[in-house]
Design a protein around this motif. Structure first.
Motif, PDB file in Angstrom:
ATOM      1  N   ASP A  17       8.751  -9.355   5.875  1.00 27.55           N
ATOM      2  CA  ASP A  17       8.474  -8.139   5.972  1.00 27.55           C
ATOM      3  C   ASP A  17       7.744  -7.190   4.789  1.00 27.55           C
ATOM      4  OD1 ASP A  17       8.614  -8.128   8.664  1.00 27.55           O
ATOM      5  OD2 ASP A  17      10.489  -7.260   8.964  1.00 27.55           O
ATOM      6  N   LYS A  18       8.713  -7.323   3.611  1.00 32.74           N
ATOM      7  CA  LYS A  18       8.238  -6.480   2.431  1.00 32.74           C
ATOM      8  C   LYS A  18       6.809  -7.095   2.041  1.00 32.74           C
ATOM      9  CE  LYS A  18      12.763  -5.357   0.689  1.00 32.74           C
ATOM     10  NZ  LYS A  18      13.412  -5.932   1.954  1.00 32.74           N
ATOM     11  N   LEU A  19       6.525  -8.356   2.149  1.00 26.86           N
ATOM     12  CA  LEU A  19       5.318  -8.926   1.615  1.00 26.86           C
ATOM     13  C   LEU A  19       4.207  -8.545   2.546  1.00 26.86           C
ATOM     14  CD1 LEU A  19       3.526 -10.508  -0.316  1.00 26.86           C
ATOM     15  CD2 LEU A  19       4.553 -12.508   1.003  1.00 26.86           C
ATOM     16  N   LYS A  20       4.503  -8.301   3.858  1.00 27.37           N
ATOM     17  CA  LYS A  20       3.393  -7.973   4.611  1.00 27.37           C
ATOM     18  C   LYS A  20       3.174  -6.365   4.573  1.00 27.37           C
ATOM     19  CE  LYS A  20       5.138 -10.891   8.785  1.00 27.37           C
ATOM     20  NZ  LYS A  20       3.697 -11.277   9.285  1.00 27.37           N
ATOM     21  N   ASN A  21       4.157  -5.721   4.274  1.00 25.17           N
ATOM     22  CA  ASN A  21       4.038  -4.288   3.896  1.00 25.17           C
ATOM     23  C   ASN A  21       3.223  -4.201   2.560  1.00 25.17           C
ATOM     24  OD1 ASN A  21       5.553  -3.528   5.999  1.00 25.17           O
ATOM     25  ND2 ASN A  21       7.227  -3.213   4.695  1.00 25.17           N
ATOM     26  N   ILE A  22       3.349  -4.949   1.691  1.00 24.38           N
ATOM     27  CA  ILE A  22       2.332  -4.933   0.456  1.00 24.38           C
ATOM     28  C   ILE A  22       1.063  -5.252   0.760  1.00 24.38           C
ATOM     29  CG2 ILE A  22       2.065  -6.054  -1.943  1.00 24.38           C
ATOM     30  CD1 ILE A  22       5.280  -6.537  -2.035  1.00 24.38           C
ATOM     31  N   ILE A  23       0.837  -6.389   1.411  1.00 21.85           N
ATOM     32  CA  ILE A  23      -0.670  -6.793   1.814  1.00 21.85           C
ATOM     33  C   ILE A  23      -1.172  -5.681   2.534  1.00 21.85           C
ATOM     34  CG2 ILE A  23      -2.122  -8.162   3.123  1.00 21.85           C
ATOM     35  CD1 ILE A  23      -0.052 -10.355   2.301  1.00 21.85           C
ATOM     36  N   ALA A  24      -0.537  -5.033   3.680  1.00 20.42           N
ATOM     37  CA  ALA A  24      -1.110  -3.916   4.375  1.00 20.42           C
ATOM     38  C   ALA A  24      -1.345  -2.854   3.815  1.00 20.42           C
ATOM     39  CB  ALA A  24      -0.350  -3.749   5.672  1.00 20.42           C
ATOM     40  N   ASN A  25      -0.432  -2.379   2.878  1.00 17.60           N
ATOM     41  CA  ASN A  25      -0.713  -1.093   1.988  1.00 17.60           C
ATOM     42  C   ASN A  25      -1.888  -1.308   1.167  1.00 17.60           C
ATOM     43  OD1 ASN A  25       1.518   1.179   2.523  1.00 17.60           O
ATOM     44  ND2 ASN A  25       2.723  -0.595   2.644  1.00 17.60           N
ATOM     45  N   LYS A  26      -1.975  -2.287   0.407  1.00 18.45           N
ATOM     46  CA  LYS A  26      -2.983  -2.780  -0.346  1.00 18.45           C
ATOM     47  C   LYS A  26      -4.404  -2.732   0.325  1.00 18.45           C
ATOM     48  CE  LYS A  26      -1.460  -3.474  -4.566  1.00 18.45           C
ATOM     49  NZ  LYS A  26      -1.737  -2.614  -5.564  1.00 18.45           N
ATOM     50  N   ILE A  27      -4.482  -3.028   1.466  1.00 18.63           N
ATOM     51  CA  ILE A  27      -6.029  -2.948   2.162  1.00 18.63           C
ATOM     52  C   ILE A  27      -6.098  -1.483   2.610  1.00 18.63           C
ATOM     53  CG2 ILE A  27      -6.729  -3.490   4.518  1.00 18.63           C
ATOM     54  CD1 ILE A  27      -5.519  -6.114   4.431  1.00 18.63           C
ATOM     55  N   GLY A  28      -5.086  -0.716   2.767  1.00 21.35           N
ATOM     56  CA  GLY A  28      -4.983   0.762   3.466  1.00 21.35           C
ATOM     57  C   GLY A  28      -5.666   1.637   2.046  1.00 21.35           C
ATOM     58  N   GLU A  29      -5.299   1.089   0.916  1.00 22.45           N
ATOM     59  CA  GLU A  29      -5.472   1.792  -0.415  1.00 22.45           C
ATOM     60  C   GLU A  29      -7.033   1.520  -0.924  1.00 22.45           C
ATOM     61  OE1 GLU A  29      -2.260   0.615  -2.749  1.00 22.45           O
ATOM     62  OE2 GLU A  29      -0.823   1.886  -1.910  1.00 22.45           O
ATOM     63  N   ALA A  30      -7.651   0.598  -0.258  1.00 18.39           N
ATOM     64  CA  ALA A  30      -8.944   0.151  -0.705  1.00 18.39           C
ATOM     65  C   ALA A  30      -9.677   1.504  -1.304  1.00 18.39           C
ATOM     66  CB  ALA A  30      -9.528  -0.529   0.158  1.00 18.39           C
ATOM     67  N   ARG A  31     -10.490   1.117  -2.305  1.00 18.67           N
ATOM     68  CA  ARG A  31     -11.373   2.306  -3.036  1.00 18.67           C
ATOM     69  C   ARG A  31     -12.696   1.597  -2.667  1.00 18.67           C
ATOM     70  NH1 ARG A  31     -13.790   3.196  -7.890  1.00 18.67           N
ATOM     71  NH2 ARG A  31     -13.746   5.475  -8.354  1.00 18.67           N
ATOM     72  N   LEU A  32     -13.361   2.392  -2.179  1.00 18.93           N
ATOM     73  CA  LEU A  32     -14.735   2.068  -1.788  1.00 18.93           C
ATOM     74  C   LEU A  32     -15.918   2.882  -2.107  1.00 18.93           C
ATOM     75  CD1 LEU A  32     -14.218   1.288   2.297  1.00 18.93           C
ATOM     76  CD2 LEU A  32     -13.741  -0.199   0.236  1.00 18.93           C
ATOM     77  N   VAL A  33     -15.755   3.883  -3.222  1.00 19.56           N
ATOM     78  CA  VAL A  33     -16.411   4.777  -3.399  1.00 19.56           C
ATOM     79  C   VAL A  33     -17.999   4.341  -4.260  1.00 19.56           C
ATOM     80  CG1 VAL A  33     -15.266   5.370  -5.848  1.00 19.56           C
ATOM     81  CG2 VAL A  33     -16.879   7.046  -4.822  1.00 19.56           C
TER      82      VAL A  33
END
Length: 392
Positions: A222-238
């Motif tokens: 679950d920790k690895l799943k959390n890392i992946i999901a959070n990284k996607i959620g933190e995407a910088r698209l500017v």
């Protein structure tokens, strides 16, 4: 492996304690933390017989060496920054080491010969201590996580420490007593990769999301799943181009069903999709009148931001979409729909008790209200907010 328990008679009462064995199985250490006004229990057993019984206040982590040395971490509650006392007792119950740590919730272990202890508090640093002279040998900065579970391995002459993310979990990596990494697992390498990656304009999105999806689906961590999901959620698209945004939207829509083991993960993906659609809408806007492609992207952005609610990112994202809609309606001379968008921003504020209106939003809302205008739900997107919040 499950937690081991022992039922012992202590001071005339039957008490259940959590127990750990020395590597040689000669000694067993058992403990129970205190309750209300009662002190805790720490017991040393040799070949099943009680040889030491101590009463510290709040023993929470314990370990025992092959020669019967006990290390005890005494702290109040996980995550509470109340400090902790770490004490080592010899096989007769006499104190041979004591130190107060100004950090919380340490987990401890002791080397097989009782010469070293490791203290892993909830502050991202592990302390390796020499018992004989009560000195710090080294301080190791965790490579991941807020706190790791330590376990001494190796020989007396070359002790090493395995660090894992759970009490009985496989080790992520191993360090020597000087804090140097001497081995790491494949899982450690994988987590390091996902902790260091940044989703921005420099990343090959399709290839990277495919790798993330494959790992997310395959792992039970679950920790690895959390890392992946959070990284996607933190995407910088500017700084992502229109072509790049179109690729991001396409690949996230394609794999969104994969990142769904937790509601929070679905929200994190929607958060980035909302941002991507919103920026794509701005690229697609042409002249004074919005194209079908523009309205389609903006509508998708609004839907994604509603998926993120009640998170703050969803509130500010949806307000941003409504503000942009209103601006476009004003350009197209469609004041009733612009008015509705400003009313929706105000409704979001009422619904979630949060400030979302800009000064310009408040000005236009007042202007249209003073004009006696009747609002009309936007044709292209409909209304995002619930009707009961539309009236002050």
């Amino acid at each position: 492996m499950d937690t081991k328990w022992k039922m012992l008679t202590l001071d005339g009462e039957r008490v259940q304690l959590e127990a750990v064995d020395s590597a040689s199985n000669t000694y067993t250490a058992a403990f129970r933390h205190g309750a209300k006004s009662e002190l805790g229990h720490v017991v040393l057993l040799k070949d099943g017989d009680i040889c030491v019984h101590l009463r510290p206040k709040e023993p929470r982590s314990i370990s025992v060496s092959n020669n019967g040395f006990l290390v005890v971490a005494d702290w109040i509650e996980y995550g509470k920054t109340t400090g902790a006392d770490v004490t080592v007792y010899d096989s007769r119950g006499e104190e041979v080491y004591e130190r107060h740590f100004e950090s919380s919730s340490p987990l401890v272990d002791i080397s097989s010969d009782g010469a070293y202890i490791v203290v892993c508090p909830y502050n991202q640093r592990a302390y390796i201590e020499r018992v004989t002279d009560e000195s710090t040998v080294s301080i190791h900065q965790y490579e991941m996580a807020d706190r790791l579970n330590p376990r001494f391995v190796g020989t007396d002459s070359e002790p090493q420490i395995e660090l894992s993310q759970s009490k009985f979990g496989d080790p992520l990596y191993r360090i020597d007593i000087h804090g140097n990494i001497v081995w790491h697992s494949d899982e450690f390498s994988e987590q390091q990769y996902y902790q260091t990656i940044s989703f921005d304009e420099t990343v090959p999105w399709r290839e990277t999301i495919q790798k993330c999806a494959s790992t997310y689906s395959a792992t039970s961590d679950d920790k690895l799943k959390n890392i992946i999901a959070n990284k996607i959620g933190e995407a910088r698209l500017v700084d992502v181009s229109q072509t790049g945004l179109e690729e991001i939207v396409e690949v996230l829509e394609e794999y969104r069903g994969v990142f769904s083991s937790k509601p929070a993960h679905r929200k994190l993906l929607s958060q980035t999709l909302g941002n991507a659609y919103y920026r794509l809408a701005k690229y697609r806007k042409k002249g004074g009148t919005g194209s079908d492609e523009f309205w389609d992207a903006l509508a998708h952005a609004g839907r994604e931001y509603t998926n993120v609610l009640p998170w703050y990112e969803g509130k500010i994202g949806l307000a941003k979409v409504l503000r942009y809609q209103a601006k476009q309606y004003r350009k197209e001379q469609r004041p009733t729909e612009a008015f509705d968008c400003y009313k929706q921003i105000a409704a979001l504020e009422r619904q979630y008790d949060v400030e979302l209106q800009s000064k310009a939003d408040a000005k236009w809302l007042k202007t249209y209200t003073d004009q006696g205008l009747t609002s009309k739900p936007p044709v292209e997107t409909g209304r995002w907010t619930a009707d009961q919040y539309m009236h002050s």
